[in-house]
Design an enzyme around this catalytic site. Structure first.
Site, short mmCIF file in Angstrom:
data_model
loop_
_atom_site.label_atom_id
_atom_site.label_comp_id
_atom_site.label_asym_id
_atom_site.label_seq_id
_atom_site.Cartn_x
_atom_site.Cartn_y
_atom_site.Cartn_z
N ASP A 235 7.21 86.65 84.67
CA ASP A 235 8.21 87.53 84.59
C ASP A 235 8.62 88.05 85.39
O ASP A 235 8.27 88.22 86.18
CB ASP A 235 8.37 88.04 82.99
CG ASP A 235 8.04 89.33 82.91
OD1 ASP A 235 7.42 90.51 83.94
OD2 ASP A 235 6.98 90.32 82.21
N ARG B 233 6.09 83.70 78.48
CA ARG B 233 6.13 83.80 79.58
C ARG B 233 5.22 82.91 80.23
O ARG B 233 6.05 81.53 81.19
CB ARG B 233 5.75 84.91 80.29
CG ARG B 233 5.54 86.33 80.03
CD ARG B 233 5.38 88.16 80.47
NE ARG B 233 3.98 88.03 80.27
CZ ARG B 233 2.40 88.31 79.99
NH1 ARG B 233 3.01 88.46 81.57
NH2 ARG B 233 2.59 88.90 78.91
N TYR C 153 11.47 83.83 68.87
CA TYR C 153 12.16 83.90 69.93
C TYR C 153 13.18 83.73 71.00
O TYR C 153 13.32 82.42 70.39
CB TYR C 153 10.94 84.32 71.32
CG TYR C 153 9.70 84.57 71.31
CD1 TYR C 153 8.99 85.91 71.17
CD2 TYR C 153 8.71 84.27 70.56
CE1 TYR C 153 8.23 86.56 70.40
CE2 TYR C 153 7.61 84.56 70.07
CZ TYR C 153 7.33 86.14 70.38
OH TYR C 153 5.63 86.78 70.04
N ASP D 8 5.52 93.28 74.46
CA ASP D 8 5.61 93.40 76.01
C ASP D 8 7.03 94.34 76.28
O ASP D 8 7.26 94.56 75.69
CB ASP D 8 5.98 92.36 76.98
CG ASP D 8 5.09 91.34 77.20
OD1 ASP D 8 3.57 91.76 77.08
OD2 ASP D 8 5.45 89.64 77.93
#
Length: 300
Positions: free
Chosen positions: A81, A172, A67, A39
């Site tokens: 988000d 997310r 992550y 993103d």
């Protein structure tokens, strides 16, 4: 033409396509592809394939990724988000222990419903395009696997954690689902990708650093060659009389490797030790069949 994989640090504000476009300008090369969308507000490791290595894009997209995310509890947004429209706000009255127990309960195989604000296509249209038109469509749950989750810092309503997961996992959505399970809602505050396959955050390069390396003539030292990408495969060098078979893209007899398990993949070289590509052992025929050819004799 440059062939290989470069470990790019994608900065905030860039799309993965932006990175590719900028690299085309820096390297003066068209044949470039990225290995999995991040993103625009996310940052971190984005392996980018150059030249003949673009055949590796799908391979790297399928790899396990790690992550580091910050979860904000108490807020639900339409994008899952903090860039999205706030839909709900709730007080956060859960304890640290409850939060940790809930987050760790997501370990293992899970089913995720992809977010509307994603690049997945339904009937030929990207979900985020439909979402921007105010439309919501049914999305089928997808199986994902969370291999490891570590709580790094907890200062409620914020929780920083790392997660190693399979391809197709939306962090997310994980944050949203954690908040839903806790009953107070949640969304993702920030996201940093720290590893894709062998590519680590500490070795990643910002576009400005790549540009500087190109100008200094040191870019090649940061490039992972196609051959290196398969360093875990055994190498096979054919005798000179088989070069023609190899160069014409044919299968070659396995005269020296007949004890390999069926479908074992190897790095294949001609008699001059030119790397040709990846071949697969066919036990029944006692030969190596073509899996992926990266180079032809004209390349040498």
């Amino acid at each position: 033409m440059i062939n290989g994989v470069i470990n790019v640090y994608k900065e905030k504000g860039y799309t993965s396509h932006d990175v590719v476009a900028k690299l085309r300008g820096i390297l003066r090369q068209k044949k470039i592809g990225h290995t999995g969308t991040l993103d625009p507000e996310a940052e971190g490791v984005l392996p980018v394939c150059l030249g003949k290595a673009t055949k590796l894009c799908e391979l790297l997209t399928d790899k396990t990724k790690t992550y580091e995310a910050v979860l904000r509890l108490g807020i639900v947004t339409d994008t899952q988000d903090m860039t999205g429209k706030v839909l709900e706000e709730h007080p956060v009255s859960v304890t640290d222990e409850e939060v940790e127990r809930t987050i760790l309960s997501f370990l293992g195989d899970q089913e995720q419903i992809p977010p509307m604000y994603s690049a997945l296509k339904v009937n030929g249209r990207k979900l985020y395009e439909l979402a921007r038109e105010g439309k919501e469509v049914e999305r089928k749950p997808r199986k994902v696997t969370l291999y490891e989750i570590k709580i790094l810092e907890m200062n409620l309503p914020l929780v920083r954690f790392s997660v190693t997961c399979s391809k197709g996992t939306y962090i997310r959505t994980l944050c949203h689902d954690i908040g839903a399970k806790l009953g107070c809602g949640g969304c993702m505050e920030s996201l940093l990708r720290t590893q894709v396959e062998r590519f680590m955050l500490k070795d990643s390069m910002k576009l400005s650093a790549i540009e500087a390396a190109v100008k200094a003539g040191t870019f090649d030292t940061h490039l992972v060659t196609i051959e290196e990408m398969f360093s875990h495969y055994e190498e096979v060098v054919v005798p000179k009389e088989m070069d023609k078979l190899l160069h014409n893209g044919n299968k070659v007899p396995a005269i020296t490797h007949q004890n390999l398990p069926d479908k074992t993949r190897v790095r294949m070289y001609d008699s001059n030790r030119h790397f040709i590509g990846i071949y697969e052992y066919q036990k029944r025929r006692e030969c190596f069949g073509v899996h992926t050819i990266f180079f032809t004799p004209q390349d040498f």
